[in-house]
Design a protein around this motif. Sequence first.
Motif, PDB file in Angstrom:
ATOM      1  N   TYR A 106       0.842  -1.201   0.000  1.00  0.00           N
ATOM      2  CA  TYR A 106       0.000   0.000   0.000  1.00  0.00           C
ATOM      3  C   TYR A 106       0.875   1.249   0.000  1.00  0.00           C
ATOM      4  CZ  TYR A 106      -2.709   3.921   1.574  1.00  0.00           C
ATOM      5  OH  TYR A 106      -3.261   5.175   1.667  1.00  0.00           O
ATOM      6  N   GLY A 107       1.852   1.267   0.906  1.00  0.00           N
ATOM      7  CA  GLY A 107       2.662   2.473   1.000  1.00  0.00           C
ATOM      8  C   GLY A 107       3.863   2.289   1.899  1.00  0.00           C
ATOM      9  N   TYR A 108       4.510   3.409   2.188  1.00  0.00           N
ATOM     10  CA  TYR A 108       5.791   3.393   2.907  1.00  0.00           C
ATOM     11  C   TYR A 108       5.816   4.463   3.987  1.00  0.00           C
ATOM     12  CZ  TYR A 108       7.152   1.295  -1.598  1.00  0.00           C
ATOM     13  OH  TYR A 108       7.223   0.541  -2.740  1.00  0.00           O
ATOM     14  N   ALA A 109       6.661   4.224   4.992  1.00  0.00           N
ATOM     15  CA  ALA A 109       6.882   5.217   6.032  1.00  0.00           C
ATOM     16  C   ALA A 109       8.303   5.060   6.555  1.00  0.00           C
ATOM     17  CB  ALA A 109       5.885   5.037   7.168  1.00  0.00           C
ATOM     18  N   VAL A 110       8.734   6.086   7.281  1.00  0.00           N
ATOM     19  CA  VAL A 110       9.990   5.987   8.021  1.00  0.00           C
ATOM     20  C   VAL A 110       9.660   5.479   9.424  1.00  0.00           C
ATOM     21  CG1 VAL A 110      12.031   7.212   8.846  1.00  0.00           C
ATOM     22  CG2 VAL A 110      10.863   7.983   6.757  1.00  0.00           C
ATOM     23  N   GLY A 111      10.365   4.446   9.869  1.00  0.00           N
ATOM     24  CA  GLY A 111      10.109   3.891  11.192  1.00  0.00           C
ATOM     25  C   GLY A 111      11.375   3.794  12.019  1.00  0.00           C
ATOM     26  N   LEU A 112      11.175   3.649  13.322  1.00  0.00           N
ATOM     27  CA  LEU A 112      12.298   3.442  14.242  1.00  0.00           C
ATOM     28  C   LEU A 112      12.084   2.118  14.969  1.00  0.00           C
ATOM     29  CD1 LEU A 112      12.530   7.019  15.841  1.00  0.00           C
ATOM     30  CD2 LEU A 112      13.861   6.117  13.923  1.00  0.00           C
ATOM     31  N   ASP A 113      13.070   1.237  14.856  1.00  0.00           N
ATOM     32  CA  ASP A 113      13.045  -0.039  15.581  1.00  0.00           C
ATOM     33  C   ASP A 113      13.895   0.154  16.833  1.00  0.00           C
ATOM     34  OD1 ASP A 113      13.362  -2.599  16.555  1.00  0.00           O
ATOM     35  OD2 ASP A 113      14.551  -3.315  14.845  1.00  0.00           O
ATOM     36  N   LEU A 114      13.240   0.664  17.895  1.00  0.00           N
ATOM     37  CA  LEU A 114      13.977   0.914  19.147  1.00  0.00           C
ATOM     38  C   LEU A 114      14.256  -0.416  19.842  1.00  0.00           C
ATOM     39  CD1 LEU A 114      12.012   4.063  20.395  1.00  0.00           C
ATOM     40  CD2 LEU A 114      14.221   3.984  19.200  1.00  0.00           C
ATOM     41  N   THR A 115      15.468  -0.538  20.353  1.00  0.00           N
ATOM     42  CA  THR A 115      15.976  -1.835  20.809  1.00  0.00           C
ATOM     43  C   THR A 115      16.689  -1.709  22.145  1.00  0.00           C
ATOM     44  OG1 THR A 115      16.338  -2.463  18.490  1.00  0.00           O
ATOM     45  CG2 THR A 115      17.506  -3.752  20.166  1.00  0.00           C
TER      46      THR A 115
ATOM     47  N   GLY B 243      17.452   5.141  -2.556  1.00  0.00           N
ATOM     48  CA  GLY B 243      17.259   6.453  -1.941  1.00  0.00           C
ATOM     49  C   GLY B 243      17.902   6.473  -0.566  1.00  0.00           C
ATOM     50  N   GLY B 244      18.333   7.639  -0.165  1.00  0.00           N
ATOM     51  CA  GLY B 244      19.025   7.781   1.112  1.00  0.00           C
ATOM     52  C   GLY B 244      18.127   7.503   2.292  1.00  0.00           C
ATOM     53  N   ILE B 245      18.700   6.888   3.317  1.00  0.00           N
ATOM     54  CA  ILE B 245      18.015   6.645   4.588  1.00  0.00           C
ATOM     55  C   ILE B 245      18.973   7.085   5.688  1.00  0.00           C
ATOM     56  CG2 ILE B 245      18.683   4.191   4.387  1.00  0.00           C
ATOM     57  CD1 ILE B 245      16.308   3.531   6.245  1.00  0.00           C
ATOM     58  N   ARG B 246      18.484   7.960   6.584  1.00  0.00           N
ATOM     59  CA  ARG B 246      19.376   8.601   7.555  1.00  0.00           C
ATOM     60  C   ARG B 246      18.712   8.744   8.907  1.00  0.00           C
ATOM     61  NH1 ARG B 246      18.362  11.609   3.768  1.00  0.00           N
ATOM     62  NH2 ARG B 246      19.562  11.308   1.881  1.00  0.00           N
ATOM     63  N   LEU B 247      19.558   8.823   9.927  1.00  0.00           N
ATOM     64  CA  LEU B 247      19.054   9.153  11.255  1.00  0.00           C
ATOM     65  C   LEU B 247      20.039  10.073  11.948  1.00  0.00           C
ATOM     66  CD1 LEU B 247      16.981   7.568  13.781  1.00  0.00           C
ATOM     67  CD2 LEU B 247      19.287   8.046  14.584  1.00  0.00           C
ATOM     68  N   SER B 248      19.494  11.128  12.545  1.00  0.00           N
ATOM     69  CA  SER B 248      20.343  12.018  13.337  1.00  0.00           C
ATOM     70  C   SER B 248      19.821  12.087  14.764  1.00  0.00           C
ATOM     71  CB  SER B 248      20.399  13.417  12.721  1.00  0.00           C
ATOM     72  OG  SER B 248      19.121  14.017  12.769  1.00  0.00           O
ATOM     73  N   VAL B 249      20.729  12.325  15.692  1.00  0.00           N
ATOM     74  CA  VAL B 249      20.395  12.488  17.105  1.00  0.00           C
ATOM     75  C   VAL B 249      20.870  13.872  17.521  1.00  0.00           C
ATOM     76  CG1 VAL B 249      20.757  11.618  19.445  1.00  0.00           C
ATOM     77  CG2 VAL B 249      20.625  10.007  17.521  1.00  0.00           C
ATOM     78  N   ASP B 250      19.934  14.706  17.972  1.00  0.00           N
ATOM     79  CA  ASP B 250      20.236  16.097  18.339  1.00  0.00           C
ATOM     80  C   ASP B 250      20.997  16.799  17.212  1.00  0.00           C
ATOM     81  OD1 ASP B 250      18.959  15.613  20.727  1.00  0.00           O
ATOM     82  OD2 ASP B 250      20.811  15.280  21.856  1.00  0.00           O
ATOM     83  N   GLY B 251      20.574  16.519  15.983  1.00  0.00           N
ATOM     84  CA  GLY B 251      21.132  17.204  14.828  1.00  0.00           C
ATOM     85  C   GLY B 251      22.422  16.615  14.281  1.00  0.00           C
TER      86      GLY B 251
ATOM     87  N   GLN C  68      15.727  12.145  14.602  1.00  0.00           N
ATOM     88  CA  GLN C  68      15.094  12.525  13.345  1.00  0.00           C
ATOM     89  C   GLN C  68      15.491  11.513  12.279  1.00  0.00           C
ATOM     90  OE1 GLN C  68      15.730  16.612  12.267  1.00  0.00           O
ATOM     91  NE2 GLN C  68      14.038  16.562  10.801  1.00  0.00           N
ATOM     92  N   GLY C  69      14.493  10.798  11.757  1.00  0.00           N
ATOM     93  CA  GLY C  69      14.736   9.810  10.712  1.00  0.00           C
ATOM     94  C   GLY C  69      14.214  10.306   9.384  1.00  0.00           C
ATOM     95  N   SER C  70      14.923   9.985   8.305  1.00  0.00           N
ATOM     96  CA  SER C  70      14.445  10.421   6.991  1.00  0.00           C
ATOM     97  C   SER C  70      14.785   9.399   5.918  1.00  0.00           C
ATOM     98  CB  SER C  70      15.060  11.778   6.617  1.00  0.00           C
ATOM     99  OG  SER C  70      16.458  11.667   6.494  1.00  0.00           O
ATOM    100  N   ILE C  71      13.940   9.357   4.924  1.00  0.00           N
ATOM    101  CA  ILE C  71      14.156   8.552   3.718  1.00  0.00           C
ATOM    102  C   ILE C  71      13.754   9.429   2.543  1.00  0.00           C
ATOM    103  CG2 ILE C  71      13.349   6.568   2.370  1.00  0.00           C
ATOM    104  CD1 ILE C  71      12.956   5.066   5.025  1.00  0.00           C
ATOM    105  N   ASP C  72      14.610   9.470   1.520  1.00  0.00           N
ATOM    106  CA  ASP C  72      14.320  10.302   0.348  1.00  0.00           C
ATOM    107  C   ASP C  72      12.932   9.966  -0.205  1.00  0.00           C
ATOM    108  OD1 ASP C  72      16.833  11.336   0.627  1.00  0.00           O
ATOM    109  OD2 ASP C  72      17.724  10.224  -1.046  1.00  0.00           O
ATOM    110  N   GLY C  73      12.127  10.992  -0.411  1.00  0.00           N
ATOM    111  CA  GLY C  73      10.812  10.800  -1.020  1.00  0.00           C
ATOM    112  C   GLY C  73       9.682  10.612  -0.031  1.00  0.00           C
TER     113      GLY C  73
END
Length: 204
Positions: free
Chosen positions: A79-88, A130-138, A190-195
């Motif tokens: 159906y679609g896509y999202a950016v997720g966080l798998d906290l561990t 496409g790029g997939i990134r995560l930043s912590v406090d910038g 902050q998590g991001s994926i292009d698009g």
Amino acid sequence: FCVAQNYAQHAVEMGSSGREDPFFFMKPASSVVPVAAGTVQPVPYPSGTQSLHHEVELVVALGRCGSNVDPARAEELIYGYAVGLDLTRRDLQTALKAKGRPWEIAKGFEASGPVGAIMPREEVGTLVRGGIRLSVDGEERQSGDLDQMIWNVNEIISHLSRHWSLVAGDIVFTGTPAGVGAVVRGNHLQGSIDGLDGIQVELV
Ligand code: MN
């Protein structure tokens, strides 16, 4: 459904050769925290860990049912896509791994799976790179590309569908690139994926 060690460099940082087949684990529905685009979602720092790790992941939301799906047709289920966080809870996971025990306490706790806005494939197209990134406090902590997946999304869906009857509403965390690490209360992730719309959470 969650895929473990699906990016070679992350598999290596977790102690495997990077050439092993990916494998699966699950989070319960209570793990999911929907996060609206443009908002900062408070997420509770969980009990019982001194080492909560971030893993940014492409989340695939299914819109159709399927069993024994051929990889060439797997896209039809998306159906679609999202950016997720798998906290561990990494410290607990490491201890459980050493004993050969299941990971649920480390992976399936409440609010362990924040998921950003689900964007329809009809609008954003089929995501294969496409790029997939995560930043912590910038500060950037993880950076990779969706094309670095060991098993691509179609192969993941096909494989899952041989072992479970997939249904509309299922969501799949597709693994994280290298660079995972610990976060603490007060951190802004902050998590991001292009698009796609990004995701922002604050640990409280
Ligand atoms: Mn993961």
